[in-house]
Design a protein around this motif. Structure first.
Motif, PDB file in Angstrom:
ATOM      1  N   THR A  50       0.894  -1.255   0.035  1.00  0.00           N
ATOM      2  CA  THR A  50      -0.132   0.063   0.106  1.00  0.00           C
ATOM      3  C   THR A  50       0.952   1.195  -0.145  1.00  0.00           C
ATOM      4  O   THR A  50       1.782   1.455   0.945  1.00  0.00           O
ATOM      5  CB  THR A  50      -0.984  -0.095   1.277  1.00  0.00           C
ATOM      6  N   LEU A  51       0.819   1.824  -1.096  1.00  0.00           N
ATOM      7  CA  LEU A  51       1.792   3.269  -1.321  1.00  0.00           C
ATOM      8  C   LEU A  51       0.932   4.289  -0.492  1.00  0.00           C
ATOM      9  O   LEU A  51      -0.405   4.314  -0.395  1.00  0.00           O
ATOM     10  CB  LEU A  51       1.957   3.769  -2.514  1.00  0.00           C
ATOM     11  N   GLN A  70      -7.390   5.126  -4.946  1.00  0.00           N
ATOM     12  CA  GLN A  70      -7.938   4.365  -4.165  1.00  0.00           C
ATOM     13  C   GLN A  70      -8.545   2.983  -4.407  1.00  0.00           C
ATOM     14  O   GLN A  70      -8.804   2.172  -3.791  1.00  0.00           O
ATOM     15  CB  GLN A  70      -9.037   5.446  -3.832  1.00  0.00           C
ATOM     16  N   ARG A  71      -8.668   2.933  -5.971  1.00  0.00           N
ATOM     17  CA  ARG A  71      -9.302   1.737  -6.385  1.00  0.00           C
ATOM     18  C   ARG A  71      -8.300   0.572  -6.227  1.00  0.00           C
ATOM     19  O   ARG A  71      -8.588  -0.387  -6.012  1.00  0.00           O
ATOM     20  CB  ARG A  71      -9.483   1.779  -7.871  1.00  0.00           C
ATOM     21  N   ALA A  72      -6.758   1.243  -6.230  1.00  0.00           N
ATOM     22  CA  ALA A  72      -5.934   0.026  -6.044  1.00  0.00           C
ATOM     23  C   ALA A  72      -5.383  -0.271  -4.648  1.00  0.00           C
ATOM     24  O   ALA A  72      -4.645  -1.082  -4.355  1.00  0.00           O
ATOM     25  CB  ALA A  72      -4.769   0.519  -7.023  1.00  0.00           C
ATOM     26  N   GLY A  73      -6.181   0.476  -3.707  1.00  0.00           N
ATOM     27  CA  GLY A  73      -5.904   0.212  -2.249  1.00  0.00           C
ATOM     28  C   GLY A  73      -4.575   1.020  -1.603  1.00  0.00           C
ATOM     29  O   GLY A  73      -4.401   0.727  -0.619  1.00  0.00           O
TER      30      GLY A  73
END
Length: 85
Positions: free
Chosen positions: A6-7, A27-30
């Motif tokens: 998580t970046l 946000q979609r990628a977490g």
């Protein structure tokens, strides 16, 4: 299998393009957008509130030097890319 990282992302500016270009995909990628700074702190605060950004920094330098930021997105005007990149 290693879980994805998580970046923690910092923003230099509160440009409108940032929503489509970075915030929504991140946000979609977490990933987390953890801090934003803008020339006007009120604009940064409104942008942070509108996009669930965790904090507002007092300056671009504060974002750059934030130990909780892994990646910085620079949506500033083209003439400001070189000095801040």
């Amino acid at each position: 299998m290693t879980p994805p990282t998580t970046l923690r992302i910092g923003l230099l500016g509160a440009a409108n393009i940032t929503t489509r270009a970075l915030i929504e995909p991140a946000q979609r990628a977490g990933h987390r957008v953890v801090v934003v700074a803008a020339r006007d702190v009120d604009r940064a605060t409104a942008f942070a509130n509108a996009h669930a950004i965790e904090r507002v920094a007092a300056s671009y330098d504060d974002v750059i030097n934030d130990p909780e930021v892994d990646l910085i997105y620079n949506p500033l005007a083209n003439s400001l890319h070189a000095p801040w990149n």
